[in-house]
Design a protein around this motif. Structure first.
Motif, short mmCIF file in Angstrom:
data_model
loop_
_atom_site.label_atom_id
_atom_site.label_comp_id
_atom_site.label_asym_id
_atom_site.label_seq_id
_atom_site.Cartn_x
_atom_site.Cartn_y
_atom_site.Cartn_z
N TRP A 154 6.49 -57.14 44.75
CA TRP A 154 5.47 -57.28 43.71
C TRP A 154 6.08 -57.38 42.31
O TRP A 154 5.37 -57.30 41.31
CB TRP A 154 4.50 -56.10 43.76
CG TRP A 154 3.60 -56.14 44.96
CD1 TRP A 154 3.02 -57.24 45.52
CD2 TRP A 154 3.19 -55.02 45.74
NE1 TRP A 154 2.27 -56.88 46.61
CE2 TRP A 154 2.34 -55.51 46.77
CE3 TRP A 154 3.44 -53.65 45.70
CZ2 TRP A 154 1.76 -54.70 47.74
CZ3 TRP A 154 2.86 -52.84 46.65
CH2 TRP A 154 2.03 -53.36 47.65
N PRO A 156 -0.45 -59.79 42.25
CA PRO A 156 -1.47 -59.60 43.29
C PRO A 156 -1.84 -58.16 43.56
O PRO A 156 -2.90 -57.89 44.11
CB PRO A 156 -0.82 -60.24 44.52
CG PRO A 156 0.65 -60.09 44.29
CD PRO A 156 0.85 -60.24 42.81
N LYS A 157 -0.99 -57.22 43.21
CA LYS A 157 -1.23 -55.82 43.58
C LYS A 157 -1.86 -55.06 42.43
O LYS A 157 -1.31 -55.01 41.32
CB LYS A 157 0.08 -55.14 44.00
CG LYS A 157 -0.08 -53.67 44.35
CD LYS A 157 -0.99 -53.45 45.54
CE LYS A 157 -1.08 -51.98 45.92
NZ LYS A 157 -2.03 -51.75 47.01
N GLU A 158 -3.03 -54.49 42.67
CA GLU A 158 -3.69 -53.65 41.67
C GLU A 158 -2.78 -52.50 41.29
O GLU A 158 -2.24 -51.81 42.15
CB GLU A 158 -5.00 -53.10 42.23
CG GLU A 158 -5.84 -52.36 41.22
CD GLU A 158 -6.62 -53.30 40.32
OE1 GLU A 158 -6.99 -52.87 39.22
OE2 GLU A 158 -6.85 -54.45 40.73
N GLU A 197 1.61 -60.13 50.96
CA GLU A 197 0.20 -59.76 50.95
C GLU A 197 -0.54 -60.36 52.13
O GLU A 197 -1.43 -59.76 52.71
CB GLU A 197 -0.43 -60.25 49.63
CG GLU A 197 -1.79 -59.66 49.33
CD GLU A 197 -1.73 -58.20 48.96
OE1 GLU A 197 -2.76 -57.53 49.12
OE2 GLU A 197 -0.66 -57.73 48.52
N THR A 250 7.08 -50.83 42.52
CA THR A 250 7.04 -52.29 42.68
C THR A 250 8.43 -52.87 42.96
O THR A 250 8.54 -54.00 43.43
CB THR A 250 6.49 -52.95 41.43
OG1 THR A 250 7.34 -52.66 40.31
CG2 THR A 250 5.08 -52.48 41.13
N TYR A 270 -1.04 -46.87 54.44
CA TYR A 270 -0.64 -48.11 53.81
C TYR A 270 0.11 -48.97 54.81
O TYR A 270 0.60 -48.52 55.84
CB TYR A 270 0.23 -47.86 52.58
CG TYR A 270 1.57 -47.22 52.86
CD1 TYR A 270 2.68 -48.02 53.18
CD2 TYR A 270 1.74 -45.85 52.79
CE1 TYR A 270 3.90 -47.44 53.43
CE2 TYR A 270 2.96 -45.26 53.04
CZ TYR A 270 4.05 -46.06 53.37
OH TYR A 270 5.25 -45.49 53.62
N ARG A 272 -0.63 -58.40 55.41
CA ARG A 272 -1.17 -57.05 55.39
C ARG A 272 -2.39 -56.92 56.28
O ARG A 272 -3.22 -57.82 56.38
CB ARG A 272 -1.52 -56.63 53.96
CG ARG A 272 -0.26 -56.58 53.12
CD ARG A 272 -0.50 -55.98 51.76
NE ARG A 272 0.80 -55.79 51.14
CZ ARG A 272 1.58 -54.75 51.38
NH1 ARG A 272 1.17 -53.80 52.18
NH2 ARG A 272 2.75 -54.66 50.81
N ALA A 331 0.10 -52.80 39.69
CA ALA A 331 1.50 -53.21 39.55
C ALA A 331 1.76 -53.90 38.21
O ALA A 331 2.74 -54.62 38.07
CB ALA A 331 1.89 -54.14 40.70
N GLN A 377 8.21 -54.28 48.97
CA GLN A 377 6.95 -54.50 48.26
C GLN A 377 6.80 -55.94 47.76
O GLN A 377 5.75 -56.54 47.89
CB GLN A 377 6.82 -53.52 47.09
CG GLN A 377 6.84 -52.06 47.51
CD GLN A 377 5.69 -51.70 48.40
OE1 GLN A 377 4.74 -52.44 48.53
NE2 GLN A 377 5.77 -50.55 49.05
N GLN A 385 7.05 -52.35 34.97
CA GLN A 385 6.13 -52.19 36.08
C GLN A 385 6.38 -50.82 36.72
O GLN A 385 7.44 -50.23 36.54
CB GLN A 385 6.35 -53.30 37.11
CG GLN A 385 5.90 -54.68 36.64
CD GLN A 385 6.07 -55.74 37.71
OE1 GLN A 385 7.14 -56.31 37.84
NE2 GLN A 385 5.01 -55.99 38.47
N ASN A 419 3.26 -51.50 54.64
CA ASN A 419 4.32 -51.84 53.69
C ASN A 419 5.05 -53.13 54.03
O ASN A 419 6.15 -53.36 53.55
CB ASN A 419 5.32 -50.69 53.57
CG ASN A 419 6.09 -50.45 54.86
OD1 ASN A 419 5.93 -51.16 55.85
ND2 ASN A 419 6.93 -49.42 54.85
#
Length: 643
Positions: free
Chosen positions: A234, A193-195, A123, A227, A117, A126, A197, A232, A223, A119
């Motif tokens: 998120w 945005p994060k699957e 986003e 998260t 990953y 990344r 989350a 993160q 959440q 971190n």
């Protein structure tokens, strides 16, 4: 669709039906699975997912590209997609909580897997390719991924479109499993945005049917813990107005509220197949309104500047079923009809089974809709909806189509080889006014143009223009003013762009060749009801050639009489006719007899047509000709033949 009638009831005495609510009553139920399809009651679609979306076959799960290799047995795999197929995705019989069906998530956990990953907090920063584990870069790392599978559904027919659940305070559903386990219920917001989350709640379920409740707030839901980590970024507030999907996920390990398995090993509790059943999912405090519902189209009175185009005539001695017709410019008559889904074939070649019970004449008189008398003249049907149809779509596989019936009217002469369509732009027509009764929750108004019924086919045949109107009218006629500008195409269908007639460029291209109006009812198998239509007017047509006339075609010079097996036709044409044909046709469009135009005296034409052994009933005499300048000339009039 076409004019398909499966079973009709003959006779002229059709009583007015008071359409109260009942079988079609609206609710906030997302699904009870009694429809037996992959589509929920909001119009969205069910699906499955697992811990490896990259593999295309079950065999690939053992390959080097596999991450997790859990298997959902109750899904039908097509490429990387796990589709909800009623044949394998529904539980029936004694295990069902209520009714006949429940949704089934049957699966087997695979191995846990290790992945890398990135971190870094945003986003956009990344790395599009995850690093190889292990990594010396402090921004990268590795983690052991727990196996997971899930079942979910969109809340809209459009895959990624969110809807508002405003007013909903909680969701309830019934569930059971073949072993005690925990599931995570969650709602997917499009602005997270994060699957994974998303806001949700972990719920222990048992081996017996129980009802579970999730309060739709940040107190009862949360959440995932990861998260909230500083790196993160998120963490997103819960937004009840921005929900695209709901899902139920089963995950191994403590994070999923289930069980823990050693790295790389198959979970011992998952050595056999596991099953979760869901049923009766309902949002409370929420009123569902179908997409493209035009509540503002309901008005209190006929708009000024409208011109009536439906010229219904009541049943009489010579016309026992009445005369359900329209008169368009040029003296062209077009007619109303009833239709159902019997012309639609499923992927096994079997037709739909909806039935029109009353409102249409049948037998030796042919098939035609009956004009009925109440406070005013109207056309109407009663019906029972048949089974859902499973249809093969080359893009998405098997899809479900709800049963349907309806009433429609042509705006062109479909007996011509080269038909002329109605030009709404030239006539100054901007929409339709009509009045209706129905006990269905939704009435769909559809507009077909020449690209739906002829060539060139610039859109898929089923991509009609449409708008939904509120149903459940009770016994009071509801008035609808539908401007063409509110109509759109059904964009959830593959290959159909999101077109709207509010776009002037699109309207200019489409509205010059209209083919038909249709009023459609769709629902669930076994539902019975009625639909009645009256007082159809063109909007803003004042000053155009469209007028309400009793017998305009006869006044225009075309006359026909029947006597002892011969139809005598006389026509005083507006100009000298060079060529053409005169035909006698029945109400189903079949030509009974036809003759070329031959006996011409100046502009006067006479012809005798043999009627053979046709029975008493309503027929049409039509002329399709060209004058000396090559201009097309068409006329059509009804003719009642009594023997």
């Amino acid at each position: 669709m076409g004019r398909f009638i499966k079973r009709l009831v003959a006779g002229t005495a059709v009583a007015t039906v008071v359409l109260a609510g009942g079988a079609f009553a609206q609710s906030s139920t997302l699904d009870n699975f009694e429809r037996g399809t992959d589509q929920n009651m909001f119009g969205g679609y069910w699906y499955f997912y697992d811990d490896n979306a990259e593999v295309t076959t079950v065999a690939d799960l053992a390959g080097p590209n596999a991450e997790g290799n859990s298997v959902v047995h109750s899904a039908r795999r097509e490429g990387t997609r796990l589709l909800f197929d009623p044949a394998v995705s529904l539980e029936t019989g004694a295990n069902v909580q209520l009714g006949q069906n429940a949704a089934k998530l049957e699966f087997k956990f695979g191995r846990t897997f290790r992945t890398g990953y990135d971190n870094r907090s945003t986003e956009s920063a990344r790395n599009p390719v995850l690093p190889t584990c292990p990594s010396s870069n402090s921004s990268f790392g590795c983690y052991d991924f727990e196996q997971f599978v899930g079942i979910g559904t969109t809340l809209s027919p459009h895959e990624n479109r969110a809807i508002s659940l405003a007013g909903a305070t909680r969701v309830t559903f019934w569930a059971r499993a073949n072993r005690a386990m925990s599931i995570r219920f969650y709602l997917e917001q499009t602005n997270i945005p994060k699957e994974g989350a998303f806001w949700g709640k972990i719920i222990p379920i048992t081996t017996g049917w129980d009802e579970y409740t999730v309060e739709l707030n940040e107190t009862d839901m949360s959440q995932p813990p990861w998260t909230s980590a500083a790196e993160q970024n998120w963490v997103t507030p819960f937004d009840i107005n921005n929900i695209a999907r709901v899902a139920w996920q089963v995950q191994s390990g403590a994070g999923g509220g289930g069980w823990v398995s050693p790295m790389g090993a198959v979970d011992s509790l998952g050595a056999g197949n596991l099953t979760v059943l869901l049923d009766d999912i309902e949002f409370h405090g929420f009123r569902f309104v179908p997409e493209n519902m035009c509540e503002s189209c309901i008005v209190s009175a006929l708009p000024a500047g409208s011109e009536q185009f439906s010229n219904f005539q009541a049943p009489s001695e010579h016309s026992p079923y009445g005369d359900a017709r329209n008169e368009l410019p040029g003296g062209l008559w077009t007619y109303w009809y009833a239709y159902d889904d019997n012309g639609a074939l499923d992927n096994q070649g079997n037709p739909g089974t909806s039935e029109i019970l009353t409102g249409v004449a049948v037998g030796e008189f042919g098939e035609q809709i009956i004009v009925q008398e109440g406070d005013d003249l109207f056309v109407g049907i009663t019906f029972e909806l048949g089974r859902q149809l499973s249809i093969d779509d080359p893009n998405v596989g098997v899809v479900s189509m709800d049963p349907f019936v309806g009433i429609g009217t042509n705006l062109y002469d479909d007996l011509m080889n080269d038909p002329e369509f109605f030009d709404a732009t030239a006539e100054g027509v901007h929409g339709l006014y009509f009045e209706y009764l129905t006990n269905a929750p939704v009435l769909t108004f559809e507009l077909h143009d020449r690209y739906d019924v002829g060539s060139p086919a610039q859109r898929p045949e089923t991509a009609v223009w449409y708008i939904n109107l509120p149903g459940e009218t009770g016994a009071e006629w509801r008035r609808a003013r539908v401007p063409f500008s509110v109509l759109t195409t059904r964009t959830e269908w593959d290959g159909v762009r999101e077109w709207t007639l509010a776009n002037p460029a699109i309207a200019a291209k489409q509205l010059n060749a209209l083919a038909k109006f249709q009023f459609k009812i769709q629902g669930d198998q076994g539902q019975m009801g009625g639909l009645q239509i009256r007082n159809a007017y063109f909007l803003d047509a004042a000053g155009s050639p469209v007028r309400h006339r009793d017998s305009g075609a006869r006044a225009a010079g075309l006359r026909a009489n029947y006597n002892r097996g011969v139809v005598a036709v006389n026509w005083n044409a507006a100009s000298t006719v060079a060529s053409g044909r005169i035909s006698l046709v029945n109400t189903r469009g079949r030509v009974i007899s036809s003759a070329p135009i031959a006996n011409v005296s100046g502009n006067r034409i006479t012809a005798n047509l043999g009627s053979g052994n046709i029975p008493t009933g309503m027929y049409f005499v039509r002329i399709d000709a060209r004058d000396m300048n090559g201009k097309r000339v068409t006329q059509q009039i009804p003719l009642s033949i009594v023997k």
